[in-house]
Design an enzyme around this catalytic site. Sequence first.
Site, PDB file in Angstrom:
ATOM      1  N   GLU A  24      17.876 -12.274  36.504  1.00 33.60           N
ATOM      2  CA  GLU A  24      18.732 -11.477  35.568  1.00 33.60           C
ATOM      3  C   GLU A  24      19.899 -10.964  36.073  1.00 33.60           C
ATOM      4  O   GLU A  24      20.365 -11.330  37.188  1.00 33.60           O
ATOM      5  CB  GLU A  24      17.988 -10.395  34.961  1.00 33.60           C
ATOM      6  CG  GLU A  24      16.705 -10.617  34.171  1.00 33.60           C
ATOM      7  CD  GLU A  24      16.279  -9.485  33.291  1.00 33.60           C
ATOM      8  OE1 GLU A  24      16.853  -8.476  33.292  1.00 33.60           O
ATOM      9  OE2 GLU A  24      15.222  -9.632  32.484  1.00 33.60           O
ATOM     10  N   HIS A  29       8.661  -0.726  18.061  1.00 32.97           N
ATOM     11  CA  HIS A  29       9.819  -0.721  19.110  1.00 32.97           C
ATOM     12  C   HIS A  29      11.082  -1.644  18.562  1.00 32.97           C
ATOM     13  O   HIS A  29      11.941  -1.942  19.450  1.00 32.97           O
ATOM     14  CB  HIS A  29       9.561  -1.160  20.570  1.00 32.97           C
ATOM     15  CG  HIS A  29       8.858  -0.097  21.276  1.00 32.97           C
ATOM     16  ND1 HIS A  29       8.125   0.901  20.604  1.00 32.97           N
ATOM     17  CD2 HIS A  29       8.982   0.456  22.521  1.00 32.97           C
ATOM     18  CE1 HIS A  29       7.847   1.924  21.599  1.00 32.97           C
ATOM     19  NE2 HIS A  29       8.387   1.603  22.798  1.00 32.97           N
ATOM     20  N   ASP A  73      11.203  -7.339  29.712  1.00 32.61           N
ATOM     21  CA  ASP A  73      11.573  -6.288  30.998  1.00 32.61           C
ATOM     22  C   ASP A  73      10.861  -5.091  30.982  1.00 32.61           C
ATOM     23  O   ASP A  73      10.094  -4.605  31.845  1.00 32.61           O
ATOM     24  CB  ASP A  73      13.054  -5.669  30.585  1.00 32.61           C
ATOM     25  CG  ASP A  73      13.967  -6.756  30.935  1.00 32.61           C
ATOM     26  OD1 ASP A  73      13.509  -7.806  31.503  1.00 32.61           O
ATOM     27  OD2 ASP A  73      15.182  -6.739  30.725  1.00 32.61           O
TER      28      ASP A  73
HETATM   29  P1  FAD Z   1       7.312  -4.062  16.326  1.00 30.86           P
HETATM   30  O1  FAD Z   1       8.661  -3.471  16.264  1.00 30.86           O
HETATM   31  O2  FAD Z   1       6.366  -3.182  15.747  1.00 30.86           O
HETATM   32  O3  FAD Z   1       7.423  -5.278  15.244  1.00 30.86           O
HETATM   33  C1  FAD Z   1       8.415  -6.307  15.188  1.00 30.86           C
HETATM   34  C2  FAD Z   1       8.402  -7.216  13.979  1.00 30.86           C
HETATM   35  O4  FAD Z   1       7.253  -8.035  14.192  1.00 30.86           O
HETATM   36  C3  FAD Z   1       8.139  -6.612  12.871  1.00 30.86           C
HETATM   37  O5  FAD Z   1       8.750  -7.320  11.858  1.00 30.86           O
HETATM   38  C4  FAD Z   1       6.682  -6.636  12.665  1.00 30.86           C
HETATM   39  O6  FAD Z   1       6.326  -6.879  11.380  1.00 30.86           O
HETATM   40  C5  FAD Z   1       6.276  -8.012  13.395  1.00 30.86           C
HETATM   41  N1  FAD Z   1       4.921  -7.775  13.847  1.00 30.86           N
HETATM   42  C6  FAD Z   1       4.433  -6.870  14.595  1.00 30.86           C
HETATM   43  N2  FAD Z   1       3.375  -7.166  15.066  1.00 30.86           N
HETATM   44  C7  FAD Z   1       3.062  -8.437  14.554  1.00 30.86           C
HETATM   45  C8  FAD Z   1       1.826  -9.356  14.396  1.00 30.86           C
HETATM   46  N3  FAD Z   1       0.888  -9.013  15.271  1.00 30.86           N
HETATM   47  N4  FAD Z   1       2.128 -10.583  14.028  1.00 30.86           N
HETATM   48  C9  FAD Z   1       3.266 -10.801  13.312  1.00 30.86           C
HETATM   49  N5  FAD Z   1       4.166 -10.082  13.208  1.00 30.86           N
HETATM   50  C10 FAD Z   1       4.192  -8.904  13.780  1.00 30.86           C
HETATM   51  N6  FAD Z   1      12.729  -7.846  23.886  1.00 30.86           N
HETATM   52  C11 FAD Z   1      12.712  -8.925  24.852  1.00 30.86           C
HETATM   53  O7  FAD Z   1      12.600 -10.160  24.312  1.00 30.86           O
HETATM   54  N7  FAD Z   1      12.586  -8.841  26.165  1.00 30.86           N
HETATM   55  C12 FAD Z   1      12.701  -7.482  26.602  1.00 30.86           C
HETATM   56  O8  FAD Z   1      13.113  -7.352  27.852  1.00 30.86           O
HETATM   57  C13 FAD Z   1      12.770  -6.511  25.681  1.00 30.86           C
HETATM   58  N8  FAD Z   1      12.665  -5.306  26.262  1.00 30.86           N
HETATM   59  C14 FAD Z   1      12.612  -4.319  25.322  1.00 30.86           C
HETATM   60  C15 FAD Z   1      12.656  -2.838  25.707  1.00 30.86           C
HETATM   61  C16 FAD Z   1      12.540  -1.798  24.873  1.00 30.86           C
HETATM   62  C17 FAD Z   1      12.451  -0.371  25.420  1.00 30.86           C
HETATM   63  C18 FAD Z   1      12.715  -1.933  23.591  1.00 30.86           C
HETATM   64  C19 FAD Z   1      12.325  -0.829  22.576  1.00 30.86           C
HETATM   65  C20 FAD Z   1      12.613  -3.207  23.149  1.00 30.86           C
HETATM   66  C21 FAD Z   1      12.630  -4.438  23.908  1.00 30.86           C
HETATM   67  N9  FAD Z   1      12.629  -5.704  23.310  1.00 30.86           N
HETATM   68  C22 FAD Z   1      12.608  -6.697  24.435  1.00 30.86           C
HETATM   69  C23 FAD Z   1      12.465  -6.016  22.053  1.00 30.86           C
HETATM   70  C24 FAD Z   1      11.010  -6.175  21.471  1.00 30.86           C
HETATM   71  O9  FAD Z   1      10.598  -7.555  21.996  1.00 30.86           O
HETATM   72  C25 FAD Z   1      10.939  -6.021  20.006  1.00 30.86           C
HETATM   73  O10 FAD Z   1      11.752  -5.003  19.505  1.00 30.86           O
HETATM   74  C26 FAD Z   1       9.653  -6.301  19.582  1.00 30.86           C
HETATM   75  O11 FAD Z   1       9.635  -6.616  18.069  1.00 30.86           O
HETATM   76  C27 FAD Z   1       8.919  -4.885  19.618  1.00 30.86           C
HETATM   77  O12 FAD Z   1       7.477  -5.115  19.892  1.00 30.86           O
HETATM   78  P2  FAD Z   1       6.693  -4.030  18.862  1.00 30.86           P
HETATM   79  O13 FAD Z   1       5.374  -4.563  19.285  1.00 30.86           O
HETATM   80  O14 FAD Z   1       7.160  -2.918  19.222  1.00 30.86           O
HETATM   81  O15 FAD Z   1       6.962  -4.908  17.401  1.00 30.86           O
END
Ligand code: FAD
Length: 528
Positions: free
Chosen positions: A280, A104, A167
């Site tokens: 918020e 994400h 969120d």
């Molecule tokens: P990914 O996008 O898969 O990875 C993000 C980064 O972390 C990459 O660099 C990856 O290599 C690394 N990574 C992934 N897993 C691990 C692991 N286990 N160990 C070490 N590194 C790792 N953020 C907020 O703070 N608050 C919010 O309310 C919020 N709402 C969101 C709503 C939506 C619809 C979206 C799309 C994003 C939102 N985000 C929010 C942002 C979100 O926290 C970040 O984009 C987060 O990185 C997404 O998590 P993911 O598991 O998909 O990680």
Amino acid sequence: LITQQHTRMIAYIEPYFLDNESDAASVLNVTGKSSDGVSESLNIQGEILCGGAAADIAGKDFGGMNCVKPLAVVRPVGSEDIAGAVRAALSSDKLTVAARGNGHSINGQSMAEGGLVVDMRSTAENHFEVGHYGGTAFVDVSGGALWENVLKRCVSEYGLAPRSWTDYLGLTVGGTLSNAGVSGQAFRYGPQTSNVTELDVVTGNGDVVTCSEMENSELFFSVLGGLGQFGIITRARVLLQPAPDMVRWIRIVYAEFDEFTRDAEWLVSQKDESSFDYVEGFVFVNGDDPVNGWPTVPLHPDQDFDPTRLPQSSGSVLYCLELALHYRDSDSNSSVDKRMERLLGRLRFDEGLRFEVDLPYVDFLLRVKRSEEIAKVNGTWETPHPWLNLFVSKRDIGDFEQKVFKELVKNGVGGPMLVYPLLRSRWDDRTSVVLPEGEIFYIVALLRFVPPGAKASSVDKLVAQNQEIVQWCVKNGIDFKLYLPHYKSREEWIRHFGNRWSRFVDRKAMFDPMAILSPGQKVFNRAL
Ligand code: FAD
């Protein structure tokens, strides 16, 4: 040490990395599923996917603006498989490894062009154990677990819940801990990175290490907010609290930004029982646009936004504080009303523009899932998302508001424009996160949704507008940091980290000296 198996794996897989990115799958005889031969050569128990199957999983992200080809996707069984992939990359002279949570990210942060992507979701069920330490409850969960599932299990099986959220909960534990994890509870408990006490991590050296504030503390604080640069989180110990049964969810509207900020800052600075449990805020367009304007404020289809209640002096945009009060089924309506009225009585919102609903706690935390379902139906979940997230100091939020909300995005961004205050003292300075100066700073999130069928050039324009905002901040000395940062040059990263840059570099040298991990963040280049 280069083991025999790793040498074998590199010999097997590297030719395709070096000169044939076109279709490793056909050569490796992998047809969308693992081939035992390949698994053996990688020396892991899990699956390995190549070619189109790998690109389907890890070639795109939620941002939808980057498209790269990984060499392979590894679906590990556990930490040892992840360490195996890292050690294999260490043995090669070019391979990188990206953990992918739920993908994400917006700007390719969880991608690895020509590298190995570790799909953490295959480990989601590896840990789930609730325990107590000195009267405090915690849960051990997998780095690849979705927060949504952590919530559901903690509440339904134990009546407990993590204290600090995002969120939207379709994100993984490891993904948000690598950034911060922020929502309306962070003013009280800090971000999610302030609510974990122990981690299991696979470092860029291929070591599997348990770390906490007391044990291997440098690794613990490096990894939190570390953009995946120092290690892959396979287990996190998350603090819990008793889960409330119900939430009263409230929105109140302001025409004036300084009254909105005064009330928001007052609320986040109160002691626990003297404030709401969630604070918020967002900016919206002063008009009837269904996506950007008045209709986005009411909380229930029976509620209407009555613009005649707005003062004559209202400008092109308006402000909404979003609040929530937790309560138990056993609390009487009148006691909840009394608590709410006591708090609202202190605030200066526009009378008559107040909306509220009561809903179960789990439904409140899953509220964005309903927006996801709608966006999936109308096609905007799949279109590009050129989002911009920043932290802006209290000192500069007024100037930022004038320039950005009142001028650059005054017609909206096709999605929420969040702005609300946080307290720096709730963040641990020892983590890798960087923040603006001063105790109070604001998170600003421009969550742009693009209609299906929009031209690539219109997405480019939105990206250019994000750049314009960032450049305006730099030029005008605004005290800000990008949240979920994304930069292309070393100079920009150095500016981002400021006096924390050397610490970040030292940590990299310690835990991932070959710069294997999370290449999609584009902070470091793979060492040769
Ligand atoms: P990914 O996008 O898969 O990875 C993000 C980064 O972390 C990459 O660099 C990856 O290599 C690394 N990574 C992934 N897993 C691990 C692991 N286990 N160990 C070490 N590194 C790792 N953020 C907020 O703070 N608050 C919010 O309310 C919020 N709402 C969101 C709503 C939506 C619809 C979206 C799309 C994003 C939102 N985000 C929010 C942002 C979100 O926290 C970040 O984009 C987060 O990185 C997404 O998590 P993911 O598991 O998909 O990680």
